[in-house]
Design a protein around this motif. Structure first.
Motif, PDB file in Angstrom:
ATOM      1  N   PRO A 206       0.675  -1.091  -0.003  1.00 22.19           N
ATOM      2  CA  PRO A 206       0.080   0.042   0.167  1.00 22.19           C
ATOM      3  C   PRO A 206       0.852   1.184   0.265  1.00 22.19           C
ATOM      4  N   SER A 207       0.201   2.435  -0.781  1.00 22.49           N
ATOM      5  CA  SER A 207       1.149   3.543  -0.827  1.00 22.49           C
ATOM      6  C   SER A 207       0.908   4.228   0.724  1.00 22.49           C
ATOM      7  N   ARG A 208       2.060   5.294   0.786  1.00 24.77           N
ATOM      8  CA  ARG A 208       1.921   5.737   2.287  1.00 24.77           C
ATOM      9  C   ARG A 208       0.672   6.741   2.447  1.00 24.77           C
ATOM     10  N   ALA A 209       0.252   7.092   1.360  1.00 26.99           N
ATOM     11  CA  ALA A 209      -1.109   8.203   1.376  1.00 26.99           C
ATOM     12  C   ALA A 209      -2.375   7.445   1.257  1.00 26.99           C
ATOM     13  N   GLY A 210      -2.110   6.306   0.827  1.00 27.79           N
ATOM     14  CA  GLY A 210      -3.502   5.333   0.339  1.00 27.79           C
ATOM     15  C   GLY A 210      -4.306   5.803  -0.687  1.00 27.79           C
ATOM     16  N   ASN A 211      -3.506   6.217  -1.727  1.00 25.79           N
ATOM     17  CA  ASN A 211      -4.102   6.574  -2.993  1.00 25.79           C
ATOM     18  C   ASN A 211      -3.757   5.715  -4.089  1.00 25.79           C
ATOM     19  N   GLU A 212      -4.024   4.443  -4.058  1.00 24.65           N
ATOM     20  CA  GLU A 212      -3.599   3.598  -5.010  1.00 24.65           C
ATOM     21  C   GLU A 212      -4.524   3.552  -6.204  1.00 24.65           C
ATOM     22  N   MET A 213      -4.107   3.417  -7.436  1.00 25.07           N
ATOM     23  CA  MET A 213      -4.847   3.810  -8.668  1.00 25.07           C
ATOM     24  C   MET A 213      -5.010   2.357  -9.305  1.00 25.07           C
ATOM     25  N   LEU A 214      -6.093   1.875  -9.906  1.00 24.57           N
ATOM     26  CA  LEU A 214      -6.125   0.836 -10.688  1.00 24.57           C
ATOM     27  C   LEU A 214      -6.647   1.110 -11.860  1.00 24.57           C
ATOM     28  N   MET A 215      -5.973   0.415 -12.940  1.00 21.14           N
ATOM     29  CA  MET A 215      -6.477   0.435 -14.271  1.00 21.14           C
ATOM     30  C   MET A 215      -7.212  -0.810 -14.611  1.00 21.14           C
ATOM     31  N   PRO A 216      -8.408  -0.726 -14.661  1.00 18.06           N
ATOM     32  CA  PRO A 216      -9.163  -2.079 -14.981  1.00 18.06           C
ATOM     33  C   PRO A 216      -8.736  -2.905 -16.259  1.00 18.06           C
ATOM     34  N   THR A 217      -8.848  -4.015 -16.093  1.00 17.56           N
ATOM     35  CA  THR A 217      -8.563  -4.746 -17.639  1.00 17.56           C
ATOM     36  C   THR A 217      -9.855  -4.874 -18.367  1.00 17.56           C
ATOM     37  N   GLY A 218      -9.532  -5.667 -19.647  1.00 14.86           N
ATOM     38  CA  GLY A 218     -10.641  -5.662 -20.629  1.00 14.86           C
ATOM     39  C   GLY A 218     -11.357  -6.957 -20.022  1.00 14.86           C
ATOM     40  N   ASN A 219     -13.042  -6.920 -20.059  1.00 10.81           N
ATOM     41  CA  ASN A 219     -13.636  -8.099 -19.826  1.00 10.81           C
ATOM     42  C   ASN A 219     -13.558  -8.923 -20.823  1.00 10.81           C
ATOM     43  N   PRO A 220     -13.864 -10.266 -20.510  1.00 10.94           N
ATOM     44  CA  PRO A 220     -14.078 -11.348 -21.510  1.00 10.94           C
ATOM     45  C   PRO A 220     -15.165 -11.005 -22.324  1.00 10.94           C
ATOM     46  N   ARG A 221     -15.267 -11.446 -23.837  1.00  8.18           N
ATOM     47  CA  ARG A 221     -16.222 -11.177 -24.406  1.00  8.18           C
ATOM     48  C   ARG A 221     -17.186 -12.427 -24.769  1.00  8.18           C
ATOM     49  N   TRP A 222     -16.240 -13.530 -24.818  1.00  4.94           N
ATOM     50  CA  TRP A 222     -17.089 -14.736 -25.138  1.00  4.94           C
ATOM     51  C   TRP A 222     -17.265 -15.785 -24.205  1.00  4.94           C
ATOM     52  N   GLN A 223     -16.472 -15.671 -23.086  1.00  2.00           N
ATOM     53  CA  GLN A 223     -16.495 -16.675 -21.916  1.00  2.00           C
ATOM     54  C   GLN A 223     -16.874 -15.892 -20.741  1.00  2.00           C
ATOM     55  N   ASN A 224     -17.698 -16.948 -19.819  1.00  2.00           N
ATOM     56  CA  ASN A 224     -18.048 -16.258 -18.560  1.00  2.00           C
ATOM     57  C   ASN A 224     -17.365 -16.420 -17.551  1.00  2.00           C
ATOM     58  N   TRP A 225     -16.165 -15.867 -17.488  1.00  3.65           N
ATOM     59  CA  TRP A 225     -15.012 -15.906 -16.739  1.00  3.65           C
ATOM     60  C   TRP A 225     -15.182 -14.848 -15.644  1.00  3.65           C
ATOM     61  N   LYS A 226     -15.713 -13.617 -15.768  1.00  2.00           N
ATOM     62  CA  LYS A 226     -15.478 -12.603 -14.730  1.00  2.00           C
ATOM     63  C   LYS A 226     -16.839 -12.605 -13.997  1.00  2.00           C
ATOM     64  N   PRO A 227     -16.541 -12.668 -12.553  1.00  2.52           N
ATOM     65  CA  PRO A 227     -17.562 -12.718 -11.694  1.00  2.52           C
ATOM     66  C   PRO A 227     -18.409 -11.464 -11.646  1.00  2.52           C
ATOM     67  N   SER A 228     -19.508 -11.332 -11.381  1.00  2.00           N
ATOM     68  CA  SER A 228     -20.433 -10.501 -11.407  1.00  2.00           C
ATOM     69  C   SER A 228     -20.268  -9.302 -10.390  1.00  2.00           C
ATOM     70  N   GLU A 229     -19.691  -9.728  -9.104  1.00  4.06           N
ATOM     71  CA  GLU A 229     -19.432  -8.597  -8.253  1.00  4.06           C
ATOM     72  C   GLU A 229     -18.182  -9.196  -7.316  1.00  4.06           C
ATOM     73  N   PRO A 230     -17.030  -8.852  -7.891  1.00  8.52           N
ATOM     74  CA  PRO A 230     -15.808  -9.151  -7.207  1.00  8.52           C
ATOM     75  C   PRO A 230     -15.807  -8.496  -5.853  1.00  8.52           C
ATOM     76  N   ARG A 231     -15.326  -9.197  -4.872  1.00  8.44           N
ATOM     77  CA  ARG A 231     -15.266  -8.578  -3.718  1.00  8.44           C
ATOM     78  C   ARG A 231     -14.042  -9.199  -2.738  1.00  8.44           C
ATOM     79  N   VAL A 232     -13.493  -8.425  -2.030  1.00 11.29           N
ATOM     80  CA  VAL A 232     -12.159  -8.737  -1.280  1.00 11.29           C
ATOM     81  C   VAL A 232     -12.339  -8.469   0.140  1.00 11.29           C
ATOM     82  N   THR A 233     -12.260  -9.318   0.783  1.00 10.01           N
ATOM     83  CA  THR A 233     -12.357  -9.083   2.582  1.00 10.01           C
ATOM     84  C   THR A 233     -11.147  -8.238   3.007  1.00 10.01           C
TER      85      THR A 233
END
Length: 335
Positions: A206-233
């Motif tokens: 984690p960064s010191r100031a807590g300002n992490e950024m994320l560049m979302p990746t491309g979603n699968p177009r043909w396969q059902n690989w991506k969860p509808s609501e990804p969660r991290v505890t």
């Protein structure tokens, strides 16, 4: 014909070169036809579709110009024939002259009024799509690690290292793989590409100031690989950071020159792991060259001074934590 021109003249292709035989829409229609054959067709039709995909990918291995010509269609081919796609990229990387690496470097010129098209982005988007599947995460991770090692850099942020960070982002991973599967993939990367693994693990802290950024990746177009609501505890997030800290120590023990980078980020190491990291640093201090000790000592001293200056900041370390860092300074101080 565009790819036969020098990089700084490819913008002229639309003006001087013969027209493309197939328009973008026509090529996309062919991709959708292949998708229907491989996903919805009979066994014979699926086999036909896969043979076409294999043929296109063999052509890609033979020439980077085929990669470039297929453009966005590469991601679809990867998703429709993931095994064949990964086989092709891995085989190309093992070639004496890897054609796939020729896709990199087209964005290094900062002065061109008409910059050359960036060729590597579709390759990265293809790998990012496959990373959503737990079945392909480990192979994708190792491929991205190899690409990161060879990446010459450029002005675009879309790099193999950035793809790795997005996939393994501790607070919103761009994969449906479980924590256990992600850790297994990191182990594979650490064994195959230790420097790429080190850079990734350092970025996961984690960064010191807590300002992490994320560049979302491309979603699968043909396969059902991506969860509808990804969660991290919270517990899972902490486990990811703790695992990263422990792996960083392992990699620094194997290559002591890496301790400088860790010293700069010690305030990002979880408290439950920091004492162990400091103990290993003190043990390894004797193995450091004078120059390495100087760099580690300087980085650690600057970190302590920063936290002494901003004692009231939310991200500041507690007095007892600062004292633990200061105790290491005499051990690593160069003679």
């Amino acid at each position: 014909p565009r790819w036969d021109l020098p990089a700084n003249e490819r913008w002229k292709a639309s003006l001087t070169a013969p027209q493309t035989y197939l328009s973008l829409q026509a090529r996309q229609g062919l991709i959708e036809g292949l998708a229907f054959l491989t996903l919805e067709g009979s066994k014979e039709q699926r086999d036909t579709g896969l043979r076409v995909i294999h043929g296109l990918l063999r052509a890609c291995r033979a020439s980077w110009k085929v990669w470039a010509t297929l453009g966005s269609g590469i991601a679809d081919l990867a998703e429709l024939g993931p095994e064949a796609f990964l086989d092709t990229v891995e085989a190309s990387l093992n070639d004496t002259v890897p054609e796939v690496l020729k896709l990199f470097g087209s964005d290094r010129g900062d002065t061109d009024p008409f910059p050359s098209p960036v060729l590597h982005t579709h390759l990265l988007w293809s790998l990012e799509r496959l990373a959503w599947s737990p079945l392909y995460l480990a192979r994708v991770t190792k491929v991205l690690g190899t690409l990161a090692r060879h990446d010459p850099g450029g002005r675009y942020l879309n790099r193999p290292a950035a793809s790795l960070y997005s996939i393994f982002c501790p607070w919103l991973p761009q994969t449906s793989a479980s924590l256990a599967d992600r850790i297994q993939a990191l182990s594979a990367l650490q064994a195959a590409e230790p420097q790429s693994a080190f850079d990734l693990l350092l970025a996961l802290l984690p960064s010191r100031a807590g300002n992490e950024m994320l560049m979302p990746t491309g979603n699968p177009r043909w396969q059902n690989w991506k969860p509808s609501e990804p969660r991290v505890t919270r517990a899972e997030y902490e486990d990811v950071i703790s695992d990263a800290a422990q792996r960083l120590v392992e990699l620094a023990t194997a290559e002591p020159g890496r301790w400088e980078s860790i010293a700069k980020r010690l305030d990002s190491v979880p408290r439950r792991d920091r004492d162990g990291v400091l103990a290993t640093l003190q043990h390894d201090a004797a193995r450091l060259t004078t120059e390495e000790r100087t760099r580690v000592w300087t980085a650690l001293r600057e970190l302590v001074n920063t936290h002494r200056e901003f004692t009231k900041a939310k991200w500041g370390l507690r007095p007892e934590e600062l004292a633990a860092l200061e105790d290491v300074l005499p051990v690593v101080e160069p003679d």
